[in-house]
Write a protein that holds these residues in place. Structure first.
Motif, PDB file in Angstrom:
ATOM      1  N   MET A 111       0.841  -1.191   0.000  1.00 58.76           N
ATOM      2  CA  MET A 111       0.000   0.000   0.000  1.00 58.76           C
ATOM      3  C   MET A 111       0.882   1.249   0.000  1.00 58.76           C
ATOM      4  O   MET A 111       2.065   1.192   0.357  1.00 58.76           O
ATOM      5  CB  MET A 111      -0.921  -0.003   1.220  1.00 58.76           C
ATOM      6  CG  MET A 111      -0.198   0.062   2.540  1.00 58.76           C
ATOM      7  SD  MET A 111      -1.298  -0.130   3.992  1.00 58.76           S
ATOM      8  CE  MET A 111      -1.919   1.558   4.135  1.00 58.76           C
ATOM      9  N   PRO A 112       0.361   2.403  -0.408  1.00 63.13           N
ATOM     10  CA  PRO A 112       1.156   3.636  -0.390  1.00 63.13           C
ATOM     11  C   PRO A 112       1.638   3.975   1.020  1.00 63.13           C
ATOM     12  O   PRO A 112       0.925   3.767   2.008  1.00 63.13           O
ATOM     13  CB  PRO A 112       0.171   4.694  -0.904  1.00 63.13           C
ATOM     14  CG  PRO A 112      -0.832   3.932  -1.704  1.00 63.13           C
ATOM     15  CD  PRO A 112      -0.979   2.613  -0.999  1.00 63.13           C
ATOM     16  N   GLY A 113       2.857   4.489   1.100  1.00 63.54           N
ATOM     17  CA  GLY A 113       3.411   4.880   2.385  1.00 63.54           C
ATOM     18  C   GLY A 113       4.619   4.062   2.772  1.00 63.54           C
ATOM     19  O   GLY A 113       5.202   3.337   1.955  1.00 63.54           O
ATOM     20  N   ILE A 114       5.004   4.177   4.040  1.00 58.85           N
ATOM     21  CA  ILE A 114       6.201   3.537   4.575  1.00 58.85           C
ATOM     22  C   ILE A 114       5.779   2.399   5.493  1.00 58.85           C
ATOM     23  O   ILE A 114       5.151   2.636   6.527  1.00 58.85           O
ATOM     24  CB  ILE A 114       7.047   4.547   5.367  1.00 58.85           C
ATOM     25  CG1 ILE A 114       7.426   5.739   4.494  1.00 58.85           C
ATOM     26  CG2 ILE A 114       8.285   3.889   5.953  1.00 58.85           C
ATOM     27  CD1 ILE A 114       7.916   6.933   5.277  1.00 58.85           C
ATOM     28  N   PRO A 115       6.080   1.149   5.153  1.00 55.40           N
ATOM     29  CA  PRO A 115       5.693   0.038   6.040  1.00 55.40           C
ATOM     30  C   PRO A 115       6.637  -0.077   7.228  1.00 55.40           C
ATOM     31  O   PRO A 115       7.838   0.154   7.118  1.00 55.40           O
ATOM     32  CB  PRO A 115       5.818  -1.185   5.125  1.00 55.40           C
ATOM     33  CG  PRO A 115       6.872  -0.803   4.131  1.00 55.40           C
ATOM     34  CD  PRO A 115       6.754   0.687   3.933  1.00 55.40           C
ATOM     35  N   SER A 116       6.079  -0.424   8.382  1.00 52.07           N
ATOM     36  CA  SER A 116       6.908  -0.640   9.563  1.00 52.07           C
ATOM     37  C   SER A 116       6.468  -1.925  10.255  1.00 52.07           C
ATOM     38  O   SER A 116       5.302  -2.304  10.189  1.00 52.07           O
ATOM     39  CB  SER A 116       6.794   0.542  10.530  1.00 52.07           C
ATOM     40  OG  SER A 116       5.494   0.624  11.071  1.00 52.07           O
ATOM     41  N   VAL A 117       7.412  -2.571  10.925  1.00 49.40           N
ATOM     42  CA  VAL A 117       7.140  -3.805  11.666  1.00 49.40           C
ATOM     43  C   VAL A 117       7.550  -3.576  13.113  1.00 49.40           C
ATOM     44  O   VAL A 117       8.691  -3.192  13.393  1.00 49.40           O
ATOM     45  CB  VAL A 117       7.912  -5.000  11.067  1.00 49.40           C
ATOM     46  CG1 VAL A 117       7.648  -6.258  11.886  1.00 49.40           C
ATOM     47  CG2 VAL A 117       7.514  -5.214   9.616  1.00 49.40           C
ATOM     48  N   TYR A 118       6.634  -3.803  14.034  1.00 50.71           N
ATOM     49  CA  TYR A 118       6.910  -3.649  15.461  1.00 50.71           C
ATOM     50  C   TYR A 118       7.723  -4.843  15.953  1.00 50.71           C
ATOM     51  O   TYR A 118       7.376  -5.996  15.663  1.00 50.71           O
ATOM     52  CB  TYR A 118       5.585  -3.525  16.219  1.00 50.71           C
ATOM     53  CG  TYR A 118       5.721  -3.244  17.687  1.00 50.71           C
ATOM     54  CD1 TYR A 118       6.637  -2.304  18.162  1.00 50.71           C
ATOM     55  CD2 TYR A 118       4.921  -3.899  18.609  1.00 50.71           C
ATOM     56  CE1 TYR A 118       6.753  -2.037  19.508  1.00 50.71           C
ATOM     57  CE2 TYR A 118       5.020  -3.639  19.962  1.00 50.71           C
ATOM     58  CZ  TYR A 118       5.940  -2.709  20.416  1.00 50.71           C
ATOM     59  OH  TYR A 118       6.051  -2.457  21.752  1.00 50.71           O
ATOM     60  N   TYR A 119       8.764  -4.573  16.721  1.00 53.95           N
ATOM     61  CA  TYR A 119       9.708  -5.622  17.102  1.00 53.95           C
ATOM     62  C   TYR A 119       8.984  -6.848  17.668  1.00 53.95           C
ATOM     63  O   TYR A 119       8.124  -6.733  18.521  1.00 53.95           O
ATOM     64  CB  TYR A 119      10.734  -5.080  18.107  1.00 53.95           C
ATOM     65  CG  TYR A 119      10.272  -5.103  19.550  1.00 53.95           C
ATOM     66  CD1 TYR A 119      10.827  -6.014  20.463  1.00 53.95           C
ATOM     67  CD2 TYR A 119       9.293  -4.240  20.013  1.00 53.95           C
ATOM     68  CE1 TYR A 119      10.402  -6.052  21.778  1.00 53.95           C
ATOM     69  CE2 TYR A 119       8.862  -4.266  21.331  1.00 53.95           C
ATOM     70  CZ  TYR A 119       9.421  -5.177  22.217  1.00 53.95           C
ATOM     71  OH  TYR A 119       8.993  -5.217  23.527  1.00 53.95           O
TER      72      TYR A 119
END
Length: 347
Positions: free
Chosen positions: A200-208
């Motif tokens: 999806m548009p944007g910056i993906p992040s993964v929580y530790y």
């Protein structure tokens, strides 16, 4: 130390102007002979006067130290929606003058994100407006929810189509996303969830830790279950979702190699209860992402542009497709999807 000096010297303190709405005609809830404003009503968190030049200099000196001594290249601003816009503008000018690609990201829950993300203030904010749909559209078998949110934000007339927002499935303030899926079979939905997060548009992040599928539920007035110490080696051997790490690693690689997934326009192609397809497009690449949250294989016909176009599946290696007359026929594996790419140089 500045506040302790104020407690010791009162009106004679050299730091009396450092604190927001400081008054000497009342007492604080802790019995101090003065009153002040605390963040969110919490008087143990004393608000600084961010418009005071010496306060700004003190804070910016701290940022300078972190940049010079520790090599940081960005800041996450907690509760950025509580920070004065003029201070954000000054912080932007200070950091960008020293390092033009320094990244400023703010935690913002409500409001118009354009107030914070613009050329004068922040580079990105937390995208809470799309957070819930990532999991609830799967649990409720309703991709229309997520499709509506993405189209509202990033579609041809989207509010934030020119912004790069910080997307997440969970973080230190909300339940671990794996906890939303109560059964082993339901946890298979983590795979289309992360597939969407990374395309999806944007910056993906993964929580530790969530890359292993660990659970954690927020308790009333306690976030400790969301923030445990982790034994990574033990998780590698006994992860709740042992295949999830490698899938996320693959999605990271695919995204980094695709301009369309990083910066491309967004347009919806198909929306059903448990299937969802959208297009990401740049001048040199078109990517079509197709998701299936159903627990069974699904055959699908898509209407695409062009006459005869060759597509390479970046997610399922070695698989290729040809759309003819703008029509593409394909199948989707259970709780999985496809990332089809058509780069100009590929013809």
């Amino acid at each position: 130390w500045a506040f302790k000096d104020l407690q010791a010297h009162g009106k004679d303190s050299a730091y009396r102007d450092w604190f927001y709405h400081l008054r000497f005609d009342a007492q604080s809830p802790f019995g101090d002979p003065f009153a002040y404003e605390g963040w969110g009503g919490h008087h143990s968190l004393v608000k600084l006067n961010l418009s005071h030049p010496i306060v700004r200099s003190h804070l910016f000196d701290a940022v300078k130290l972190w940049m010079d001594d520790f090599g940081i290249d960005g800041l996450r601003l907690d509760a950025a929606d509580s920070i004065d816009f003029d201070f954000l503008r000054a912080l932007h000018q200070f950091t960008k003058s020293r390092q033009p690609d320094f990244w400023l990201m703010g935690e913002v829950v409500h409001g118009d994100y354009r107030q914070w993300v613009n050329p004068d203030r922040l580079d990105s904010v937390t995208n809470y407006q799309s957070y819930k749909g990532l999991y609830s559209s799967l649990i409720e078998e309703n991709y229309f929810e997520m499709a509506h949110s993405l189209n509202r934000q990033f579609g041809p007339n989207g509010l934030y189509r020119d912004l790069t927002l910080y997307n997440f499935a969970d973080n230190h303030d909300v339940d671990r996303v794996a906890s939303k899926f109560k059964t082993k079979s339901a946890k298979a939905l983590l795979y289309p969830l992360y597939l969407l997060l990374f395309t999806m548009p944007g910056i993906p992040s993964v929580y530790y830790g969530s890359e292993f599928g660990i659970e954690g539920v927020k308790e009333p007035w306690a976030d400790a279950p969301l923030r445990p110490a982790l034994n990574i080696e033990e998780l590698k051997r006994h992860a709740p979702e042992p295949n999830l790490v490698s899938v996320i690693q693959k999605l990271i690689t695919i995204r980094k190699q695709s301009n369309a997934l990083c910066t491309g326009d967004y347009e919806q192609v198909l929306v059903k209860d448990r299937q969802f397809a959208f297009r990401r497009k740049t001048s040199d690449e078109v990517v079509v992402v197709i998701l299936n949250s159903a627990s069974h294989e699904v055959k699908m016909d898509l209407d695409l542009e062009g006459t005869e176009v060759e597509w390479i599946d970046l997610l399922n290696e070695g698989e290729t497709f040809t759309s003819k007359g703008g029509k593409l026929k394909l199948s989707l594996s259970p709780t999985w999807g496809r990332i089809l790419s058509n780069k100009r140089e590929q013809g």
